[in-house]
Write an enzyme that holds these catalytic residues in place. Structure first.
Site, mmCIF file in Angstrom:
data_model
loop_
_atom_site.group_PDB
_atom_site.id
_atom_site.type_symbol
_atom_site.label_atom_id
_atom_site.label_comp_id
_atom_site.label_asym_id
_atom_site.label_seq_id
_atom_site.Cartn_x
_atom_site.Cartn_y
_atom_site.Cartn_z
ATOM 1 N N ASP A 60 106.976 94.583 14.592
ATOM 2 C CA ASP A 60 107.830 95.678 15.085
ATOM 3 C C ASP A 60 108.726 96.327 14.233
ATOM 4 O O ASP A 60 109.903 96.543 14.430
ATOM 5 C CB ASP A 60 108.523 95.108 16.430
ATOM 6 C CG ASP A 60 107.708 94.625 17.300
ATOM 7 O OD1 ASP A 60 106.756 94.848 17.636
ATOM 8 O OD2 ASP A 60 108.477 93.616 18.053
ATOM 9 N N GLU A 228 103.562 101.459 24.590
ATOM 10 C CA GLU A 228 105.056 101.077 23.948
ATOM 11 C C GLU A 228 105.201 101.358 22.592
ATOM 12 O O GLU A 228 104.536 102.031 21.921
ATOM 13 C CB GLU A 228 105.176 99.558 24.293
ATOM 14 C CG GLU A 228 103.986 98.518 23.600
ATOM 15 C CD GLU A 228 104.069 97.279 23.789
ATOM 16 O OE1 GLU A 228 104.849 97.060 24.653
ATOM 17 O OE2 GLU A 228 103.556 96.411 23.092
#
Ligand code: FUB
Length: 485
Positions: A60, A228
């Site tokens: 991420d 997402e």
């Protein structure tokens, strides 16, 4: 007893200064190493609730270029052994000024420092950071209840520095209880906040103080297959919203993007720019540094475990018309790509792709007694008097990749010459990272056998074929691709 111990540990951790936390376990920061993809695994990490040390697994990545001219990466930290994403904790910050030498600045925040956080700790998921009026604002998703799946808040920690001394000041009141915060500051100084997961993406304005919403957040319109991992960047006056899609299965999510004339949409979907990496999730950021655009993303090639991911970066090309080229992260053919042109083609297993930042072949650990005469970057190649060169013991989580050039698109039959003695062995074959065969069990007779794998459609844009081992281990001699008449 265990709970009491964890509680005591958590309390004593809370009373440590950041500097003490950063040097705990003899980790001395900052530490700089030269590395290519997968990034950061050569740094040390404490393992989950243990004094042992392992590779530093990260996911991420939020990449930003700050005032000092360095590129900083704020990443989440997969703790080993992983339990899905439950144990993610202890955010680290990394920086570089040449994209080769990376500094690990150490831990900047952990779950025990979040007073309102969920009692079980962990769950420090994908963060972002923003700089405004001389301060760094670190936004991180974290649940405030044991029922973590629907109790996300966006925590905010603030510091005068990009890499240390972050103090949690609360959470963003009124933001949807969603994961994956992202902050974008437009050229006029207006800051926008986004978050979302499970198919919904929200956006809204932040006040000048960066810690309060300015009005309600609204659902972003026009996105297709949003999953997402929102990221916003601006190019030539247009706003780009990139995100993970819902591409399923072991091959995992792709990264897609959409464009708009406004930071809050409506958005126009523009398609995929990172193919699935074989990791389940993906989550990216796009940033320009020293005149070159880069795509950050993650894979789990190093660990072979989708819960232990590694951040990667590759150059990104934005074309003149504003569209983004698919990031080429599959390496280069060893000598030449295999050509699909309506005739039988044999691809020798040992000719897996070379280099590339996400590597053409992955086998954990080095093989010192392999056939070193064959190629310099040889891993796992053996020579047999009858068979010639073959790749030995390709095991669970390992894979080989081959670039292709399709001159005559259509359906072709794929067969693989392999040896397998394990009834639990499983593999699958992907094109452009997308599974074409489903999980397959090869014959377990322990002999060299030609296994008919599947009929596979090759399209003009089929760029590479992956052979991925899901379980067991097997020796691979060659792939035979024949036209179906
Ligand atoms: O890393 C935990 C979660 O997995 C992130 O929040 C998502 O974006 C996905 O990468």
């Amino acid at each position: 007893m265990k709970k009491i111990l964890i509680g005591v540990l958590a309390l004593s951790f809370c009373s440590l200064t950041n500097a003490e936390i950063r040097s705990k376990g003899n980790f001395n920061y900052p530490v700089t190493k030269r590395m290519t993809n997968p990034l950061f695994v050569e740094f040390d990490s404490p393992m989950f609730e243990s004094d042992s040390i392992g590779p530093l697994y990260t996911a991420d990545a939020s990449a930003h270029v700050w005032e000092d001219g360095r590129l900083y990466v704020y990443a989440s930290h997969d703790m080993e052994p992983a339990q899905g994403c439950d144990r993610m904790d202890r955010y680290h910050v990394f920086s570089t000024d040449d994209m080769l030498n990376w500094t690990d600045h150490g831990e900047i925040l952990n779950a025990s420092q979040v007073e309102w956080g969920c009692p079980q700790g962990g769950f420090m998921w994908a963060p972002d950071c923003a700089y405004k009026n001389g301060k760094y604002y670190f936004y991180f998703p974290h649940p405030d209840d044991e029922a973590w799946w629907h109790t996300w808040q966006t925590g905010i920690a603030v510091s005068d520095y990009p890499d240390r001394d972050f103090k949690v000041i609360g959470f963003l009141e009124g933001a949807p209880r969603e994961i994956d915060p992202c902050v974008f500051i437009d050229d006029d100084g207006q800051a926008y906040f986004y978050n979302g997961g499970g198919g919904r993406c929200f956006g809204g304005k932040l006040k000048e103080n960066m810690i309060e919403l300015d009005g309600e957040m609204v659902q972003m319109e026009g996105l297709e297959d949003f999953h997402e991992g929102t990221w916003i960047h601006k190019y030539n006056g247009k706003y780009y919203l990139s995100h993970a899609d819902n591409h399923p299965g072991a091959d995992g999510n792709r990264l897609s993007y959409a464009v708009s004339d406004s930071p809050l949409g409506p958005w126009k979907d523009m398609g995929v720019y990172v193919f699935p990496t074989g990791c389940g999730t993906d989550h990216g950021s796009i940033v320009e540094y020293k005149g070159q655009w880069y795509a950050f993303y993650h894979n789990c090639d190093y660990s072979g475990d989708w819960g232990l991911r590694s951040v990667c970066v590759d150059p990104l090309t934005i074309k003149e018309d504003g569209s983004i080229e698919v990031v080429k992260n599959w390496g280069d053919p060893y000598k030449k790509p295999f050509i699909v042109n309506n005739e039988e083609v044999i691809v020798e297993a040992e000719n897996y792709n070379t280099g590339g930042n996400h590597r053409g072949f992955h086998k954990r650990g080095f093989d010192k007694i392999a056939n070193k005469n064959y190629r310099k970057d040889n891993i796992g190649i053996r020579k047999d008097k009858k068979i010639g060169n073959y790749v030995e013991s390709l095991s669970k989580g390992e894979w080989m990749r081959y670039s292709s050039e399709v001159k005559t698109p259509g359906k072709y039959r794929l067969a693989v010459r392999m040896k397998n003695g394990n009834p639990d062995s499983r593999f699958h074959v992907s094109i452009n990272g997308i599974d074409q065969t489903g999980s397959m069990a090869p014959d377990a007779n322990g002999e060299w056998t030609l296994v008919n794998v599947a009929d596979i459609e090759f399209q003009p844009d089929s760029r590479y074929l992956d052979f991925r081992v899901e379980n067991g281990e097997m020796d691979i001699d060659k792939f035979i691709i024949s036209p179906i008449n």
